[in-house]
Enzyme design. Sequence first.
Site, PDB file in Angstrom:
ATOM      1  N   ARG A  32       0.812  -1.077  -0.160  1.00 57.02           N
ATOM      2  CA  ARG A  32      -0.273   0.407   0.197  1.00 57.02           C
ATOM      3  C   ARG A  32       1.136   1.364   0.159  1.00 57.02           C
ATOM      4  O   ARG A  32       0.533   1.935  -1.265  1.00 57.02           O
ATOM      5  CB  ARG A  32      -0.934   0.211   0.828  1.00 57.02           C
ATOM      6  CG  ARG A  32      -1.630   0.968   1.250  1.00 57.02           C
ATOM      7  CD  ARG A  32      -2.547   0.922   2.494  1.00 57.02           C
ATOM      8  NE  ARG A  32      -2.114   0.366   3.738  1.00 57.02           N
ATOM      9  CZ  ARG A  32      -1.312   1.696   4.917  1.00 57.02           C
ATOM     10  NH1 ARG A  32      -2.054   2.556   4.223  1.00 57.02           N
ATOM     11  NH2 ARG A  32      -1.041   1.195   5.947  1.00 57.02           N
ATOM     12  N   LYS A 107      -6.266 -15.253   8.762  1.00 57.78           N
ATOM     13  CA  LYS A 107      -7.223 -16.018   9.580  1.00 57.78           C
ATOM     14  C   LYS A 107      -7.854 -14.917  10.631  1.00 57.78           C
ATOM     15  O   LYS A 107      -7.823 -14.727  11.633  1.00 57.78           O
ATOM     16  CB  LYS A 107      -6.012 -16.529  10.058  1.00 57.78           C
ATOM     17  CG  LYS A 107      -5.038 -17.302   9.360  1.00 57.78           C
ATOM     18  CD  LYS A 107      -4.209 -18.083  10.410  1.00 57.78           C
ATOM     19  CE  LYS A 107      -3.206 -19.126   9.953  1.00 57.78           C
ATOM     20  NZ  LYS A 107      -2.109 -19.845  10.305  1.00 57.78           N
ATOM     21  N   LYS A 192      -8.616 -20.343  16.281  1.00 54.19           N
ATOM     22  CA  LYS A 192      -7.154 -21.343  17.545  1.00 54.19           C
ATOM     23  C   LYS A 192      -6.710 -19.330  17.642  1.00 54.19           C
ATOM     24  O   LYS A 192      -6.066 -19.859  19.360  1.00 54.19           O
ATOM     25  CB  LYS A 192      -5.828 -21.522  16.339  1.00 54.19           C
ATOM     26  CG  LYS A 192      -5.801 -20.745  15.578  1.00 54.19           C
ATOM     27  CD  LYS A 192      -4.757 -19.600  15.545  1.00 54.19           C
ATOM     28  CE  LYS A 192      -4.019 -18.837  14.413  1.00 54.19           C
ATOM     29  NZ  LYS A 192      -2.899 -17.862  14.616  1.00 54.19           N
ATOM     30  N   ASP A 245      -1.830 -25.494  14.585  1.00 55.13           N
ATOM     31  CA  ASP A 245      -1.515 -23.895  14.183  1.00 55.13           C
ATOM     32  C   ASP A 245      -2.145 -23.194  16.178  1.00 55.13           C
ATOM     33  O   ASP A 245      -1.440 -22.358  16.504  1.00 55.13           O
ATOM     34  CB  ASP A 245      -2.910 -23.972  13.451  1.00 55.13           C
ATOM     35  CG  ASP A 245      -3.133 -21.920  13.363  1.00 55.13           C
ATOM     36  OD1 ASP A 245      -1.557 -21.285  13.395  1.00 55.13           O
ATOM     37  OD2 ASP A 245      -3.816 -20.829  12.557  1.00 55.13           O
ATOM     38  N   ARG A 256       0.715 -12.790  17.244  1.00 60.62           N
ATOM     39  CA  ARG A 256       0.593 -11.057  17.869  1.00 60.62           C
ATOM     40  C   ARG A 256      -0.751 -11.745  18.972  1.00 60.62           C
ATOM     41  O   ARG A 256      -1.122 -10.458  19.527  1.00 60.62           O
ATOM     42  CB  ARG A 256       0.078 -10.113  16.696  1.00 60.62           C
ATOM     43  CG  ARG A 256       0.955 -10.057  15.926  1.00 60.62           C
ATOM     44  CD  ARG A 256       0.769  -9.834  13.952  1.00 60.62           C
ATOM     45  NE  ARG A 256      -0.795 -10.544  13.226  1.00 60.62           N
ATOM     46  CZ  ARG A 256       0.239 -10.229  12.342  1.00 60.62           C
ATOM     47  NH1 ARG A 256       0.863 -10.421  11.332  1.00 60.62           N
ATOM     48  NH2 ARG A 256      -0.908 -11.160  11.926  1.00 60.62           N
ATOM     49  N   GLU A 282      -5.831  -9.826  14.525  1.00 61.60           N
ATOM     50  CA  GLU A 282      -6.903 -11.026  14.054  1.00 61.60           C
ATOM     51  C   GLU A 282      -8.160 -11.206  15.372  1.00 61.60           C
ATOM     52  O   GLU A 282      -9.317 -10.806  14.982  1.00 61.60           O
ATOM     53  CB  GLU A 282      -6.738 -11.656  12.773  1.00 61.60           C
ATOM     54  CG  GLU A 282      -6.028 -11.297  11.868  1.00 61.60           C
ATOM     55  CD  GLU A 282      -6.429 -10.624  10.768  1.00 61.60           C
ATOM     56  OE1 GLU A 282      -7.578  -9.694  11.543  1.00 61.60           O
ATOM     57  OE2 GLU A 282      -6.618 -10.035   9.635  1.00 61.60           O
TER      58      GLU A 282
END
Length: 368
Positions: A32, A107, A192, A245, A256, A282
Amino acid sequence: MPRVAVLGSGSWGTTFGKVLADGGADVMMWARRAELAHEIREGKRNSQYLPGVNLPRSLSATHHLAEALDGATQVYIAISSQALRQNLKAVRPLIAGTDAPIVSLMKGVEKKTGLRMSQVLEQELRCDPARIAVASGPNLALEIARQQPTAAVISSTSQETAEAVARRARNRYFRTFVNTDVIGTEFGGVLKNLIAVAIGIVDGVGYGENTKASIITRGLVEMTDFAVAQGAQPETLQGLAGLGDLIATCQSPLSRNNTAGRLLGQGYSFHEVVKQMDQTAEGLASVAPILQLAREAGVQMPIVQQVKMVLDGAMNPRDIAPHLTTDDDEPTGERTSNDTGGGGAALWRSIERAFHQLRHGGRGTSRD
């Protein structure tokens, strides 16, 4: 060299671009910001998101979307789930005349609609769902960028699409398996994150390994219950996109979502956590829509519910762990799958298949 496009140049998008380039593809990334595209293109670095990592010569970047997509035989998308729909409006006319597979590396679920990323892709790009694939698994970006071995699963309703993407997205340190359970694969990657936030919270509070192991174990049951209610196969949640995962995300400080949870456990408010995070977690945006979908399906998710209460400031982080599955003091049986039988056997079959593939080198794509 086959030309592929990667839209999104954060840590995961750039890492996956490196995976593709190291596997023999000519990769054009879209960034971007023009300055980031210049650094990737000229310096072969992404110092903000992947410090200390050298990028392959066959990986370049541009901030012009049309240039990134020109001639691409496959398109990989790694954009924040909440910004995806808006970005796709510019993508649609640029791929309208192609049949290139579209691969989601994301995700999350869309907050307003509760839709999975593949569903948003199908809606906004108006393309055949058989063209769409999703990638998931224990894939912490920085470890893969440093070429530490791992595996992922590529899922599509079309076996042909899944295998075509899996053949492209593999190299000596990145293995790919395939399945056709898109629902389970996507929800595994979403759910997860929510359990990882819970793990981060109890870690920030100072609780130990017993607490975390209990949450991971009961969290996997919640994940399976929810995904199966949405139409997934339970075995998918015991594979790379679920259990694999979950383990990686819950135990790593590189996660994160784990980091966001840890800050919450240390007493920071939701808004303070968002300010401190350099990249999107997320899981924070997915909590509310997942719980709404769970209510509609009649699925109980006590751990995720407690995460929401912490996010809302309605629960002290120290209180998140004691009632992992119920507030009822009556003893209940330990249910480890979405039904009464077969869960353990399915898990061991999944583990045995993975070891078999690794022992025998798995030169072709493999089923997860």
